[in-house]
Design an enzyme around this catalytic site. Structure first.
Site, PDB file in Angstrom:
ATOM      1  N   GLU A  71       0.871  -1.167   0.000  1.00  0.00           N
ATOM      2  CA  GLU A  71       0.000   0.000   0.000  1.00  0.00           C
ATOM      3  C   GLU A  71       0.911   1.220   0.000  1.00  0.00           C
ATOM      4  O   GLU A  71       1.698   1.411   0.934  1.00  0.00           O
ATOM      5  CB  GLU A  71      -0.917   0.006   1.218  1.00  0.00           C
ATOM      6  CG  GLU A  71      -1.877  -1.179   1.245  1.00  0.00           C
ATOM      7  CD  GLU A  71      -3.019  -0.987   2.225  1.00  0.00           C
ATOM      8  OE1 GLU A  71      -3.405   0.186   2.461  1.00  0.00           O
ATOM      9  OE2 GLU A  71      -3.530  -1.994   2.742  1.00  0.00           O
ATOM     10  N   GLU A 225     -13.637  -5.679   1.487  1.00  0.00           N
ATOM     11  CA  GLU A 225     -14.192  -4.415   1.008  1.00  0.00           C
ATOM     12  C   GLU A 225     -14.626  -4.402  -0.462  1.00  0.00           C
ATOM     13  O   GLU A 225     -14.215  -3.523  -1.229  1.00  0.00           O
ATOM     14  CB  GLU A 225     -13.204  -3.273   1.265  1.00  0.00           C
ATOM     15  CG  GLU A 225     -12.973  -3.017   2.746  1.00  0.00           C
ATOM     16  CD  GLU A 225     -12.161  -1.751   3.019  1.00  0.00           C
ATOM     17  OE1 GLU A 225     -11.587  -1.176   2.072  1.00  0.00           O
ATOM     18  OE2 GLU A 225     -12.092  -1.347   4.194  1.00  0.00           O
ATOM     19  N   TYR A 291     -14.524   3.457  10.534  1.00  0.00           N
ATOM     20  CA  TYR A 291     -13.626   4.604  10.573  1.00  0.00           C
ATOM     21  C   TYR A 291     -14.450   5.888  10.654  1.00  0.00           C
ATOM     22  O   TYR A 291     -15.583   5.930  10.181  1.00  0.00           O
ATOM     23  CB  TYR A 291     -12.764   4.658   9.312  1.00  0.00           C
ATOM     24  CG  TYR A 291     -11.775   3.540   9.140  1.00  0.00           C
ATOM     25  CD1 TYR A 291     -11.799   2.728   8.006  1.00  0.00           C
ATOM     26  CD2 TYR A 291     -10.791   3.299  10.094  1.00  0.00           C
ATOM     27  CE1 TYR A 291     -10.874   1.712   7.829  1.00  0.00           C
ATOM     28  CE2 TYR A 291      -9.868   2.285   9.926  1.00  0.00           C
ATOM     29  CZ  TYR A 291      -9.912   1.495   8.793  1.00  0.00           C
ATOM     30  OH  TYR A 291      -8.991   0.485   8.629  1.00  0.00           O
ATOM     31  N   GLU A 330     -11.472  -3.748  10.856  1.00  0.00           N
ATOM     32  CA  GLU A 330     -10.563  -2.602  10.780  1.00  0.00           C
ATOM     33  C   GLU A 330     -11.158  -1.422  11.540  1.00  0.00           C
ATOM     34  O   GLU A 330     -12.361  -1.147  11.427  1.00  0.00           O
ATOM     35  CB  GLU A 330     -10.314  -2.180   9.323  1.00  0.00           C
ATOM     36  CG  GLU A 330      -9.583  -3.205   8.480  1.00  0.00           C
ATOM     37  CD  GLU A 330      -9.288  -2.701   7.072  1.00  0.00           C
ATOM     38  OE1 GLU A 330      -9.315  -1.462   6.862  1.00  0.00           O
ATOM     39  OE2 GLU A 330      -9.045  -3.541   6.185  1.00  0.00           O
TER      40      GLU A 330
END
Length: 430
Positions: A71, A225, A291, A330
């Site tokens: 990433e 995702e 998040y 996450e």
């Protein structure tokens, strides 16, 4: 409450590297462990008997992000100067890509890191890996990451830590984000890519679902995702989940292996019909990512409001967790706030009050007020997850900014052990 959908074109992690990236290598963590015993999945919410639910227990975990899938925002030391946008273009265009990857795989995550995680009360790791580690046919991707997954499983076994294998990138890219391995077009549901994905999952399940791994490998995530907009059709995604679940269960000797599906940004409640359809009991689980940093609405909140929103996640998590193991795969300590000298907070990346500080500043410069505010937010999230889910995984074990678990332990914005609290009862849990 449904989890906020991520708008099309928005990555679920930063697309550029924050001000400073802190390495965790060499850090010495306290050898503390939780005093309480580890509960089973959803100790108060489980609807199955102990005989039916031979689970690995509540998972207090950390992601091993940026290791077996590159990433750019996390791996600037590998990608910087190459012009690569993701692992696809890195493998395709960088002449010494294979040697760079080998060096990265050997050094980025080690057995010492597993031991450090265990010392904080962490009992599980989620390891993202790309499909090409198992079949890179007709792609530029470089194989070899599976050998390091194998090493990690051995390290985890030695430390008494469980492993969740996460297929983070599937053929065609399920979301077009760089962390799928290929940024740009979303072609996962085109051509033969869905069947190819299932074939790869069968290979992974046959190996890591074998009885010889049953003491350590407790979960297999079908896909990370997948977006629910643009070129992905939700009905196709749900059919994939059914077909892939059945294929994995047929291939895995370990029938206690939990097969996990990311919620596709629909919220865990959108998946509660699946366990009955699949006749899986507590063997089909859902993964949701929580998040509060990517949407304009979240960026407008002060820290008290972030904490209130985190406390509000309880209902949706608890209702889903009664039906199936529900995990927060996450989350992080990152918010877009500034802290005033009196400890009050405002939203934003800049402030004008003398002595105020913003979370966007270098981690090394964070003052006690900033550390306290991040810790409050982290602890509130942990309390919600402990009470209403089957486990959680912080993103990531090391990363820039407030995404770094090791830095959080060292700076004090993550509790050590992770079950300890400096700010208890923020969400009404005693």
């Amino acid at each position: 409450m449904l989890v906020d959908c991520i708008p099309a074109g928005t990555s679920t992690k930063p697309t550029s590297t924050p001000t400073k990236s802190i390495s965790a290598s060499g850090n010495v963590l306290k050898a503390n462990h939780p005093a309480s015993s580890t509960p089973t999945y959803s100790s108060s919410n489980s609807t199955t008997s102990p005989a039916q639910n031979q689970s690995p227990g509540f998972l207090r975990g950390v992601n091993i992000g940026g290791w077996l899938i590159l990433e750019p925002w996390m791996n600037s030391d590998v990608i910087s100067g190459t012009g690569a946008a993701d692992e696809f273009t890195f493998s395709q265009n960088v002449p010494d890509a294979e040697s760079r990857l080998q060096n990265h795989w050997q050094s980025y995550f080690t057995e010492a890191d597993v031991q450090k995680l265990s010392a904080t009360g962490i009992n599980a790791i989620r390891i993202p890996i790309g499909f090409w580690a198992f079949d890179n046919s007709n792609t530029p991707y470089i194989k070899g990451a599976d050998a390091y997954l194998e090493k990690a499983i051995g390290w985890a076994r030695n430390a008494g830590v469980k492993v969740w294998v996460d297929l983070h990138g599937l053929p065609g890219s399920q979301n077009g984000f760089d962390h799928s391995g290929h940024a740009g077009a979303v072609d996962w549901q085109k051509g033969n890519n869905i069947q190819w994905s299932i074939d790869i999952l069968k290979t992974v399940a046959a190996k890591y679902g074998a009885q010889q791994y049953a003491d350590t490998v407790v979960g297999l995530e079908l896909v990370n995702e997948p977006i629910s907009w643009g070129d992905n059709n939700v009905d196709t995604t749900k059919q994939f989940a059914k077909d892939a679940y059945n294929a994995v269960k047929a291939a895995a000797a370990n029938q206690n292996l939990v097969v996990i599906m990311h919620d596709a940004f629909l919220g865990p409640s959108s998946w509660t019909a699946f366990p009955g359809q699949l006749n899986s009991g507590r063997r089909f689980g859902v993964d949701t990512h929580l998040y509060q940093i990517f949407t304009d609405a979240d960026k407008s909140l002060n820290q008290d409001q972030h904490i209130k929103k985190a406390c509000g996640w309880s209902s949706d998590l608890a209702s889903a967790n009664k039906v199936m193991p529900t995990f927060v795969g996450e989350f992080s300590g990152a918010t877009v706030i500034c802290v005033n000298p009196d400890g009050s907070t405002t939203a934003g990346e800049s402030c004008s009050t003398p002595g105020c500080q913003c979370q966007s500043a270098s981690v090394d410069s964070w003052n006690d007020n900033m550390i306290a505010q991040i810790r409050k937010y982290v602890e509130a999230q942990l309390d919600v997850f402990e009470q209403n889910s089957s486990g959680y995984f912080f993103w990531s074990f090391k990363a820039p900014w407030a995404w770094d678990f090791f830095e959080g332990i060292n700076k004090g914005f993550i509790p050590n052990p992770v079950t300890s609290r400096k700010y208890p009862n923020q969400c009404g849990y005693s």
